[in-house]
Each structure stands twice: as C-alpha cells, then as structure tokens.
Design an enzyme around this catalytic site. Structure first.
Site, PDB file in Angstrom:
ATOM      1  N   PRO A  25       0.793  -1.230   0.000  1.00 55.43           N
ATOM      2  CA  PRO A  25       0.000   0.000   0.000  1.00 55.43           C
ATOM      3  C   PRO A  25       0.831   1.289   0.000  1.00 55.43           C
ATOM      4  O   PRO A  25       1.874   1.367   0.643  1.00 55.43           O
ATOM      5  CB  PRO A  25      -0.820  -0.106   1.292  1.00 55.43           C
ATOM      6  CG  PRO A  25      -0.118  -1.103   2.133  1.00 55.43           C
ATOM      7  CD  PRO A  25       0.538  -2.058   1.182  1.00 55.43           C
ATOM      8  N   ASN A  26       0.319   2.257  -0.724  1.00 55.53           N
ATOM      9  CA  ASN A  26       0.848   3.621  -0.840  1.00 55.53           C
ATOM     10  C   ASN A  26       2.096   3.739  -1.708  1.00 55.53           C
ATOM     11  O   ASN A  26       2.542   4.852  -1.986  1.00 55.53           O
ATOM     12  CB  ASN A  26       1.109   4.245   0.550  1.00 55.53           C
ATOM     13  CG  ASN A  26      -0.176   4.415   1.325  1.00 55.53           C
ATOM     14  OD1 ASN A  26      -1.137   5.002   0.813  1.00 55.53           O
ATOM     15  ND2 ASN A  26      -0.231   3.891   2.536  1.00 55.53           N
ATOM     16  N   ARG A  33       5.294  12.103  -3.343  1.00 59.98           N
ATOM     17  CA  ARG A  33       5.296  12.571  -1.945  1.00 59.98           C
ATOM     18  C   ARG A  33       6.534  12.055  -1.241  1.00 59.98           C
ATOM     19  O   ARG A  33       7.087  11.015  -1.601  1.00 59.98           O
ATOM     20  CB  ARG A  33       4.076  12.030  -1.199  1.00 59.98           C
ATOM     21  CG  ARG A  33       2.745  12.305  -1.838  1.00 59.98           C
ATOM     22  CD  ARG A  33       1.983  13.376  -1.061  1.00 59.98           C
ATOM     23  NE  ARG A  33       0.971  13.974  -1.924  1.00 59.98           N
ATOM     24  CZ  ARG A  33      -0.213  13.422  -2.200  1.00 59.98           C
ATOM     25  NH1 ARG A  33      -0.543  12.281  -1.655  1.00 59.98           N
ATOM     26  NH2 ARG A  33      -1.062  14.020  -3.001  1.00 59.98           N
ATOM     27  N   TYR A  38      11.586   8.370   0.372  1.00 54.24           N
ATOM     28  CA  TYR A  38      11.372   7.279  -0.582  1.00 54.24           C
ATOM     29  C   TYR A  38      11.956   7.523  -1.977  1.00 54.24           C
ATOM     30  O   TYR A  38      11.813   6.672  -2.861  1.00 54.24           O
ATOM     31  CB  TYR A  38       9.874   6.985  -0.687  1.00 54.24           C
ATOM     32  CG  TYR A  38       9.275   6.534   0.634  1.00 54.24           C
ATOM     33  CD1 TYR A  38       9.719   5.366   1.238  1.00 54.24           C
ATOM     34  CD2 TYR A  38       8.294   7.280   1.280  1.00 54.24           C
ATOM     35  CE1 TYR A  38       9.206   4.947   2.453  1.00 54.24           C
ATOM     36  CE2 TYR A  38       7.757   6.866   2.500  1.00 54.24           C
ATOM     37  CZ  TYR A  38       8.225   5.700   3.071  1.00 54.24           C
ATOM     38  OH  TYR A  38       7.713   5.283   4.280  1.00 54.24           O
ATOM     39  N   ASN A  90       7.875  -5.779  -1.612  1.00 56.12           N
ATOM     40  CA  ASN A  90       7.886  -4.712  -0.614  1.00 56.12           C
ATOM     41  C   ASN A  90       6.473  -4.647  -0.032  1.00 56.12           C
ATOM     42  O   ASN A  90       5.569  -4.061  -0.638  1.00 56.12           O
ATOM     43  CB  ASN A  90       8.258  -3.368  -1.245  1.00 56.12           C
ATOM     44  CG  ASN A  90       8.350  -2.275  -0.181  1.00 56.12           C
ATOM     45  OD1 ASN A  90       7.885  -2.453   0.956  1.00 56.12           O
ATOM     46  ND2 ASN A  90       8.935  -1.144  -0.532  1.00 56.12           N
ATOM     47  N   ALA A  93       3.471  -0.998   4.566  1.00 51.59           N
ATOM     48  CA  ALA A  93       3.012  -1.003   5.967  1.00 51.59           C
ATOM     49  C   ALA A  93       2.542  -2.389   6.413  1.00 51.59           C
ATOM     50  O   ALA A  93       2.582  -2.701   7.618  1.00 51.59           O
ATOM     51  CB  ALA A  93       1.893   0.013   6.148  1.00 51.59           C
ATOM     52  N   GLU A 114      12.380  -9.775   0.770  1.00 56.32           N
ATOM     53  CA  GLU A 114      11.650  -8.617   1.298  1.00 56.32           C
ATOM     54  C   GLU A 114      12.511  -7.370   1.046  1.00 56.32           C
ATOM     55  O   GLU A 114      13.684  -7.348   1.421  1.00 56.32           O
ATOM     56  CB  GLU A 114      11.448  -8.838   2.796  1.00 56.32           C
ATOM     57  CG  GLU A 114      10.794  -7.683   3.518  1.00 56.32           C
ATOM     58  CD  GLU A 114      10.680  -7.949   5.027  1.00 56.32           C
ATOM     59  OE1 GLU A 114      10.857  -9.109   5.482  1.00 56.32           O
ATOM     60  OE2 GLU A 114      10.430  -6.974   5.755  1.00 56.32           O
ATOM     61  N   HIS A 116      12.807  -3.084   1.288  1.00 58.05           N
ATOM     62  CA  HIS A 116      12.318  -1.786   1.778  1.00 58.05           C
ATOM     63  C   HIS A 116      13.203  -0.683   1.231  1.00 58.05           C
ATOM     64  O   HIS A 116      14.438  -0.797   1.272  1.00 58.05           O
ATOM     65  CB  HIS A 116      12.321  -1.737   3.302  1.00 58.05           C
ATOM     66  CG  HIS A 116      11.415  -2.761   3.900  1.00 58.05           C
ATOM     67  ND1 HIS A 116      10.049  -2.637   3.851  1.00 58.05           N
ATOM     68  CD2 HIS A 116      11.670  -3.943   4.491  1.00 58.05           C
ATOM     69  CE1 HIS A 116       9.503  -3.703   4.408  1.00 58.05           C
ATOM     70  NE2 HIS A 116      10.465  -4.516   4.800  1.00 58.05           N
ATOM     71  N   SER A 118      13.417   2.410   2.481  1.00 48.87           N
ATOM     72  CA  SER A 118      14.030   3.123   3.608  1.00 48.87           C
ATOM     73  C   SER A 118      14.662   2.121   4.569  1.00 48.87           C
ATOM     74  O   SER A 118      14.357   0.920   4.526  1.00 48.87           O
ATOM     75  CB  SER A 118      12.968   3.950   4.333  1.00 48.87           C
ATOM     76  OG  SER A 118      11.995   3.095   4.926  1.00 48.87           O
ATOM     77  N   ARG A 123      14.172   3.991  11.824  1.00 49.75           N
ATOM     78  CA  ARG A 123      12.959   4.812  11.889  1.00 49.75           C
ATOM     79  C   ARG A 123      12.191   4.489  13.178  1.00 49.75           C
ATOM     80  O   ARG A 123      12.792   4.132  14.187  1.00 49.75           O
ATOM     81  CB  ARG A 123      12.117   4.583  10.622  1.00 49.75           C
ATOM     82  CG  ARG A 123      12.881   4.939   9.345  1.00 49.75           C
ATOM     83  CD  ARG A 123      12.036   4.731   8.099  1.00 49.75           C
ATOM     84  NE  ARG A 123      10.885   5.631   8.061  1.00 49.75           N
ATOM     85  CZ  ARG A 123       9.891   5.534   7.179  1.00 49.75           C
ATOM     86  NH1 ARG A 123       9.919   4.577   6.257  1.00 49.75           N
ATOM     87  NH2 ARG A 123       8.892   6.388   7.198  1.00 49.75           N
TER      88      ARG A 123
HETATM   89  O1  CA2 Z   1      10.770   1.644   3.225  1.00 49.60           O
HETATM   90  C1  CA2 Z   1       9.879   0.987   2.683  1.00 49.60           C
HETATM   91  O2  CA2 Z   1       9.956   0.550   1.542  1.00 49.60           O
HETATM   92  C2  CA2 Z   1       8.576   0.717   3.453  1.00 49.60           C
HETATM   93  O3  CA2 Z   1       8.137  -0.585   3.125  1.00 49.60           O
HETATM   94  C3  CA2 Z   1       7.596   1.769   2.972  1.00 49.60           C
HETATM   95  C4  CA2 Z   1       6.269   1.744   3.726  1.00 49.60           C
HETATM   96  C5  CA2 Z   1       6.490   1.755   5.235  1.00 49.60           C
HETATM   97  O4  CA2 Z   1       5.252   1.609   5.899  1.00 49.60           O
HETATM   98  C6  CA2 Z   1       7.447   0.648   5.671  1.00 49.60           C
HETATM   99  O5  CA2 Z   1       7.652   0.759   7.058  1.00 49.60           O
HETATM  100  C7  CA2 Z   1       8.765   0.774   4.963  1.00 49.60           C
HETATM  101  C8  CA2 Z   1       5.432   2.968   3.348  1.00 49.60           C
HETATM  102  C9  CA2 Z   1       5.146   3.076   1.885  1.00 49.60           C
HETATM  103  C10 CA2 Z   1       4.574   4.422   1.631  1.00 49.60           C
HETATM  104  O6  CA2 Z   1       5.032   4.851   0.374  1.00 49.60           O
HETATM  105  C11 CA2 Z   1       4.961   6.175   0.112  1.00 49.60           C
HETATM  106  C12 CA2 Z   1       5.620   6.586  -1.029  1.00 49.60           C
HETATM  107  C13 CA2 Z   1       5.612   7.912  -1.357  1.00 49.60           C
HETATM  108  C14 CA2 Z   1       4.943   8.818  -0.573  1.00 49.60           C
HETATM  109  C15 CA2 Z   1       4.276   8.399   0.557  1.00 49.60           C
HETATM  110  C16 CA2 Z   1       4.275   7.070   0.888  1.00 49.60           C
END
Ligand code: CA2
Length: 165
Positions: A25-26, A33, A38, A90, A93, A114, A116, A118, A123
C-alpha cells in the site's frame, strides 16, 4: 526410462518460472510525496527498469501493486497456481501487520526477498518488526530503489542457474 521431451520442457519451465514484483500500500505514491524518504523515482520507473533487466536475462517479470491486503493475498495465490519461481516483495506497511500475507507466502512456498526503500531499523520502533523476515530468503532495506535491482539480480541468478543477470 527417459522422460518425454514434453515432460522435460514442462518441468524446466516450472523450475525457471517467472518472477513477480509485488508492491504494498501507498507505494503508488512514489515520486509524488516524501521524496526525502522514498526517493524521486515513480513506481512505473522502477517497474520498467526491472522488467528490462529481466527481459535481457530471458525471464518474464510481472509487477503488481495494491493498497488492499486481500488483493495482495489473491495475487500471491495466483503466483502459486502459475508456478512462478520467485517474488520480490515490498509489503510496505503490511510488513508490520499482516499475518494473512505471511500465511499466503508460506502456503505457496515461492522463495521471496523482502525489500524496503528506507532503512526501517533507523525509523520508528514499530517498523523494526517484520512478519516476513523469518520466512524470506533475505531482506534488503535502506538502499532506495536499488534494493529492488539487487533483489532481482539475486532472483535471476537463482532462476537461470547463474547464466542470467
Ligand atoms: O521503506 C519501505 O519501503 C517501506 O516498506 C515503505 C512503507 C512503510 O510503511 C514501511 O515501514 C517501509 C510505506 C510506503 C509508503 O510509500 C509512500 C511513497 C511515497 C509517498 C508516501 C508514501
């Protein structure tokens, strides 16, 4: 007795089955954003690059993103039916919440990495726990979108027995 040519080629294609890149998701918001966390690339940029790398190695790569847990479970089950050979995932969340996705991956028994973008360990505390790390081949975190490329390079080596990537 020698296995028939048809049987041999079916077996070979199952063994070197395609590759799925799965985004949670996202991640569809990538590039639009929070670039400081990211990066500036869009998901389409990343998927295009990965597909091109896989194509050179002769492996079919499919990408799928969803904001819905059930849709991701369905896609993993489909990958099992298709006999895919590897998943780069990936879970976003859902990394920190989803027993359902872990169960789906355990059920289909497709090896996965897996990824990520970040460094989840640098964090918030809740991001340090992953429901997937224990059953993954490995985890890559904090290397930005290059993490996907590194995971793909490993997957291609496994799928092509060292001749690709
Ligand atoms: O670091 C990563 O790839 C995460 O999987 C990204 C997730 C976060 O919940 C994990 O803890 C780590 C969040 C993805 C949200 O992606 C966005 C991308 C651009 C703008 C806002 C959110």
């Amino acid at each position: 007795m020698q296995p028939s040519a048809a049987k041999m080629s079916k077996k070979a294609s199952q063994k070197s089955g395609g590759l799925l890149v799965l985004h949670g998701p996202n991640l569809n918001l990538l590039g639009a954003r929070e670039p400081e966390i990211y990066g500036r690339e869009t998901l389409a940029d990343i998927d295009r690059r990965l597909a091109a790398t896989a194509r050179v190695a002769g492996v079919v790569l499919t990408s799928f993103q969803s904001n819905h847990e059930g849709a991701l479970v369905d896609r993993i089950q489909q990958a099992g039916r298709e006999g895919l050979g590897f998943i780069v995932f990936n879970p976003a969340a859902y990394t920190h919440t989803s027993v359902a996705l872990r169960d789906a991956l355990a059920a289909v028994k497709i090896p996965f990495i897996e990824v990520h973008l970040s460094n989840v360990h640098a964090r918030e505390r809740f991001r340090r726990h992953s429901y997937f790390a224990e059953i993954a081949v490995g985890t890559i975190a904090g290397l930005g979108s290059q993490g996907y490329d590194l995971a793909l390079a490993y997957a291609l080596t496994r799928l092509t027995g060292g001749r690709g990537a």
